[in-house]
Scaffold this motif. Structure first.
Motif, PDB file in Angstrom:
ATOM      1  N   ILE A 123       0.853  -1.187   0.000  1.00  0.00           N
ATOM      2  CA  ILE A 123       0.000   0.000   0.000  1.00  0.00           C
ATOM      3  C   ILE A 123       0.891   1.240   0.000  1.00  0.00           C
ATOM      4  O   ILE A 123       1.825   1.345   0.793  1.00  0.00           O
ATOM      5  N   HIS A 124       0.596   2.172  -0.896  1.00  0.00           N
ATOM      6  CA  HIS A 124       1.320   3.440  -0.962  1.00  0.00           C
ATOM      7  C   HIS A 124       0.295   4.579  -0.838  1.00  0.00           C
ATOM      8  O   HIS A 124      -0.794   4.497  -1.409  1.00  0.00           O
ATOM      9  N   VAL A 125       0.659   5.606  -0.088  1.00  0.00           N
ATOM     10  CA  VAL A 125      -0.267   6.715   0.154  1.00  0.00           C
ATOM     11  C   VAL A 125       0.407   8.022  -0.234  1.00  0.00           C
ATOM     12  O   VAL A 125       1.548   8.299   0.170  1.00  0.00           O
ATOM     13  N   GLU A 126      -0.286   8.806  -1.019  1.00  0.00           N
ATOM     14  CA  GLU A 126       0.168  10.157  -1.369  1.00  0.00           C
ATOM     15  C   GLU A 126      -0.736  11.155  -0.657  1.00  0.00           C
ATOM     16  O   GLU A 126      -1.958  11.116  -0.799  1.00  0.00           O
ATOM     17  N   VAL A 127      -0.133  12.049   0.137  1.00  0.00           N
ATOM     18  CA  VAL A 127      -0.884  13.029   0.919  1.00  0.00           C
ATOM     19  C   VAL A 127      -0.666  14.411   0.308  1.00  0.00           C
ATOM     20  O   VAL A 127       0.470  14.860   0.154  1.00  0.00           O
ATOM     21  N   ILE A 128      -1.771  15.074  -0.026  1.00  0.00           N
ATOM     22  CA  ILE A 128      -1.724  16.399  -0.640  1.00  0.00           C
ATOM     23  C   ILE A 128      -2.284  17.398   0.360  1.00  0.00           C
ATOM     24  O   ILE A 128      -3.454  17.316   0.743  1.00  0.00           O
ATOM     25  N   ILE A 129      -1.460  18.326   0.817  1.00  0.00           N
ATOM     26  CA  ILE A 129      -1.902  19.338   1.778  1.00  0.00           C
ATOM     27  C   ILE A 129      -2.642  20.437   1.034  1.00  0.00           C
ATOM     28  O   ILE A 129      -2.122  21.034   0.091  1.00  0.00           O
ATOM     29  N   ASP A 130      -3.882  20.684   1.462  1.00  0.00           N
ATOM     30  CA  ASP A 130      -4.730  21.643   0.761  1.00  0.00           C
ATOM     31  C   ASP A 130      -5.789  22.143   1.741  1.00  0.00           C
ATOM     32  O   ASP A 130      -6.389  21.353   2.469  1.00  0.00           O
ATOM     33  N   TYR A 131      -6.010  23.463   1.755  1.00  0.00           N
ATOM     34  CA  TYR A 131      -7.020  24.034   2.653  1.00  0.00           C
ATOM     35  C   TYR A 131      -8.330  24.307   1.932  1.00  0.00           C
ATOM     36  O   TYR A 131      -9.324  24.648   2.558  1.00  0.00           O
ATOM     37  N   GLY A 132      -8.319  24.168   0.625  1.00  0.00           N
ATOM     38  CA  GLY A 132      -9.547  24.387  -0.119  1.00  0.00           C
ATOM     39  C   GLY A 132     -10.399  23.130  -0.149  1.00  0.00           C
ATOM     40  O   GLY A 132     -10.002  22.059   0.309  1.00  0.00           O
ATOM     41  N   LEU A 133     -11.590  23.268  -0.696  1.00  0.00           N
ATOM     42  CA  LEU A 133     -12.482  22.118  -0.859  1.00  0.00           C
ATOM     43  C   LEU A 133     -12.165  21.457  -2.188  1.00  0.00           C
ATOM     44  O   LEU A 133     -12.806  21.709  -3.200  1.00  0.00           O
ATOM     45  N   THR A 134     -11.140  20.618  -2.179  1.00  0.00           N
ATOM     46  CA  THR A 134     -10.655  19.981  -3.399  1.00  0.00           C
ATOM     47  C   THR A 134     -11.756  19.177  -4.075  1.00  0.00           C
ATOM     48  O   THR A 134     -12.472  18.416  -3.426  1.00  0.00           O
ATOM     49  N   ASN A 135     -11.889  19.357  -5.399  1.00  0.00           N
ATOM     50  CA  ASN A 135     -12.781  18.511  -6.181  1.00  0.00           C
ATOM     51  C   ASN A 135     -12.049  17.196  -6.394  1.00  0.00           C
ATOM     52  O   ASN A 135     -11.252  17.048  -7.323  1.00  0.00           O
ATOM     53  N   ILE A 136     -12.304  16.241  -5.507  1.00  0.00           N
ATOM     54  CA  ILE A 136     -11.500  15.018  -5.516  1.00  0.00           C
ATOM     55  C   ILE A 136     -11.727  14.184  -6.775  1.00  0.00           C
ATOM     56  O   ILE A 136     -10.861  13.408  -7.159  1.00  0.00           O
ATOM     57  N   VAL A 137     -12.883  14.347  -7.410  1.00  0.00           N
ATOM     58  CA  VAL A 137     -13.138  13.613  -8.648  1.00  0.00           C
ATOM     59  C   VAL A 137     -12.315  14.207  -9.780  1.00  0.00           C
ATOM     60  O   VAL A 137     -11.606  13.498 -10.504  1.00  0.00           O
ATOM     61  N   ALA A 138     -12.378  15.528  -9.933  1.00  0.00           N
ATOM     62  CA  ALA A 138     -11.653  16.199 -11.013  1.00  0.00           C
ATOM     63  C   ALA A 138     -10.137  16.079 -10.838  1.00  0.00           C
ATOM     64  O   ALA A 138      -9.401  15.967 -11.815  1.00  0.00           O
ATOM     65  N   GLN A 139      -9.680  16.126  -9.585  1.00  0.00           N
ATOM     66  CA  GLN A 139      -8.244  16.072  -9.315  1.00  0.00           C
ATOM     67  C   GLN A 139      -7.722  14.646  -9.185  1.00  0.00           C
ATOM     68  O   GLN A 139      -6.552  14.449  -8.861  1.00  0.00           O
ATOM     69  N   GLN A 140      -8.595  13.666  -9.399  1.00  0.00           N
ATOM     70  CA  GLN A 140      -8.221  12.246  -9.321  1.00  0.00           C
ATOM     71  C   GLN A 140      -7.617  11.899  -7.960  1.00  0.00           C
ATOM     72  O   GLN A 140      -6.603  11.210  -7.846  1.00  0.00           O
ATOM     73  N   VAL A 141      -8.272  12.411  -6.925  1.00  0.00           N
ATOM     74  CA  VAL A 141      -7.906  12.109  -5.541  1.00  0.00           C
ATOM     75  C   VAL A 141      -8.934  11.125  -5.003  1.00  0.00           C
ATOM     76  O   VAL A 141     -10.123  11.235  -5.299  1.00  0.00           O
ATOM     77  N   ASP A 142      -8.490  10.156  -4.228  1.00  0.00           N
ATOM     78  CA  ASP A 142      -9.395   9.115  -3.744  1.00  0.00           C
ATOM     79  C   ASP A 142     -10.328   9.623  -2.650  1.00  0.00           C
ATOM     80  O   ASP A 142     -11.494   9.225  -2.591  1.00  0.00           O
ATOM     81  N   ALA A 143      -9.827  10.490  -1.764  1.00  0.00           N
ATOM     82  CA  ALA A 143     -10.660  10.974  -0.657  1.00  0.00           C
ATOM     83  C   ALA A 143     -10.025  12.220  -0.061  1.00  0.00           C
ATOM     84  O   ALA A 143      -8.847  12.516  -0.282  1.00  0.00           O
ATOM     85  N   GLY A 144     -10.826  12.960   0.704  1.00  0.00           N
ATOM     86  CA  GLY A 144     -10.338  14.147   1.393  1.00  0.00           C
ATOM     87  C   GLY A 144     -10.699  14.087   2.868  1.00  0.00           C
ATOM     88  O   GLY A 144     -11.574  13.323   3.281  1.00  0.00           O
ATOM     89  N   ILE A 145     -10.019  14.893   3.657  1.00  0.00           N
ATOM     90  CA  ILE A 145     -10.330  15.017   5.091  1.00  0.00           C
ATOM     91  C   ILE A 145     -10.568  16.487   5.384  1.00  0.00           C
ATOM     92  O   ILE A 145      -9.667  17.320   5.221  1.00  0.00           O
ATOM     93  N   ARG A 146     -11.808  16.817   5.789  1.00  0.00           N
ATOM     94  CA  ARG A 146     -12.201  18.186   6.088  1.00  0.00           C
ATOM     95  C   ARG A 146     -13.214  18.168   7.244  1.00  0.00           C
ATOM     96  O   ARG A 146     -13.805  17.119   7.541  1.00  0.00           O
ATOM     97  N   PRO A 147     -13.451  19.326   7.892  1.00  0.00           N
ATOM     98  CA  PRO A 147     -14.530  19.387   8.888  1.00  0.00           C
ATOM     99  C   PRO A 147     -15.853  18.963   8.267  1.00  0.00           C
ATOM    100  O   PRO A 147     -16.143  19.269   7.105  1.00  0.00           O
ATOM    101  N   GLY A 148     -16.655  18.245   9.029  1.00  0.00           N
ATOM    102  CA  GLY A 148     -17.882  17.663   8.504  1.00  0.00           C
ATOM    103  C   GLY A 148     -18.826  18.656   7.882  1.00  0.00           C
ATOM    104  O   GLY A 148     -19.498  18.348   6.888  1.00  0.00           O
ATOM    105  N   GLU A 149     -18.875  19.881   8.426  1.00  0.00           N
ATOM    106  CA  GLU A 149     -19.826  20.872   7.911  1.00  0.00           C
ATOM    107  C   GLU A 149     -19.451  21.364   6.514  1.00  0.00           C
ATOM    108  O   GLU A 149     -20.273  21.971   5.834  1.00  0.00           O
ATOM    109  N   LEU A 150     -18.234  21.068   6.077  1.00  0.00           N
ATOM    110  CA  LEU A 150     -17.797  21.503   4.749  1.00  0.00           C
ATOM    111  C   LEU A 150     -17.969  20.419   3.683  1.00  0.00           C
ATOM    112  O   LEU A 150     -17.782  20.691   2.502  1.00  0.00           O
ATOM    113  N   VAL A 151     -18.317  19.207   4.099  1.00  0.00           N
ATOM    114  CA  VAL A 151     -18.413  18.096   3.166  1.00  0.00           C
ATOM    115  C   VAL A 151     -19.737  18.159   2.409  1.00  0.00           C
ATOM    116  O   VAL A 151     -20.803  18.338   3.005  1.00  0.00           O
TER     117      VAL A 151
END
Length: 301
Positions: A123-151
């Motif tokens: 298993i390999h993990v790539e972590v991308i530091i970002d404070y915006g609400l990343t469009n994980i589909v468009a950016q081909q990211v598997d998942a994001g971690i944000r405060p629940g109210e922003l999801v």
């Protein structure tokens, strides 16, 4: 080999093993008459009778026995190869791309990964530091971690932390010749460290407060602007001004007296961090392991 020949040979093997058209047809999920027709067609193409049929039993002929002993192990070998490939598919492996804030990556994601990565070297993990609400589909990211109210509501969200609180902090040296703010409005008299967010046109983040049902957003001013929570913390520690950060991020420094916290009565709890991903995402064994390791199992609030 033609596809129909392979299918017919598999049908023959089933009958030869079961010594019964009835049992073989049941295993193959077809009618007995259809299976009989397949065997007859195979025998016609080969030009040899393969099975002796009586009302009580079915046995291979000499040619049928030779064919059975010859191709049976080969099909068994192919089954074994396919089974091995299936096991490989189910073994947790692959690269998972995640986006998170610095605090979430340091305090939530890395401790969870420490539990599983040593056990699963594939298993390999790539972590991308970002404070915006990343469009994980468009950016081909598997998942994001944000405060629940922003999801977004159309995402699957898994809580990965308890509720959070924000904190306004400054160094003892900063407060040496300044009054501590008692209300959010007092921040206009202070040098505040700003955070520029990539969302909303790159605007500066407004500090959010609430007390007794009254909500106040303050656009603070100061000499320094960062796009990193780590630099906000470092700037506060060095006495450049006040910073607005997650409570967990600053608590160790407050406990050691390196930072002073103010306006704590204006910073109520809010929804904790959540892992989010599209509902249509195909979940792999590796991704499932990471989700389970991150899942918050304590009390909320």
């Amino acid at each position: 080999m033609k596809r129909e020949d392979a299918s017919d040979l598999l049908a023959f093997l089933a009958v030869a093993r079961e010594r019964s058209f009835t049992r073989a047809a049941a295993k193959l999920g077809m009618t007995q008459s259809a299976l009989s027709q397949i065997i007859r067609s195979l025998e016609d193409r080969i030009g040899l009778r393969l099975l002796n049929r009586t009302t009580r039993s079915v046995t291979p002929t000499q040619a049928g026995e030779r064919l059975f002993l010859s191709i049976g192990p080969k099909f068994n070998e192919m089954d074994a190869v396919l089974a091995a490939l299936s096991e490989l598919r189910e073994r947790p492996a692959g690269t998972i791309r995640l986006t998170a804030t610095e605090y979430a990556a340091t305090e939530i994601l890395l401790p969870a990964l420490r539990k599983i990565l040593p056990k699963y070297p594939e298993i390999h993990v790539e972590v991308i530091i970002d404070y915006g609400l990343t469009n994980i589909v468009a950016q081909q990211v598997d998942a994001g971690i944000r405060p629940g109210e922003l999801v977004a509501k159309d995402m699957i969200a898994v809580r990965v932390s308890p509720d959070l609180r924000m904190a306004v902090i400054g160094s003892p040296s900063y407060f040496a010749d300044r009054k501590r703010p008692r209300t959010p409005q007092d921040l206009t008299d202070h040098n505040c460290l700003n955070l520029r967010l990539p969302t909303h046109g790159g605007s500066l983040y407004a500090w959010e407060f609430e007390k007794n049902g009254r909500e106040v957003n303050v656009r603070v001013e100061g000499q320094l602007v960062f796009n990193s929570a780590g630099l906000l913390l470092e700037g506060a520690l060095k006495g450049f001004g006040l910073a607005y950060l997650t409570e967990g991020h600053v608590q160790p420094y407050v406990s050691r007296g390196q930072l002073v916290r103010v306006l704590s009565d204006w910073c109520p709890p809010f929804s904790g961090y959540h892992l989010y991903y599209p509902s249509r995402r195909q979940v792999s064994p590796a991704f499932s392991l990471i989700v389970d390791a991150l899942r918050f199992r304590g009390q909320v609030g």
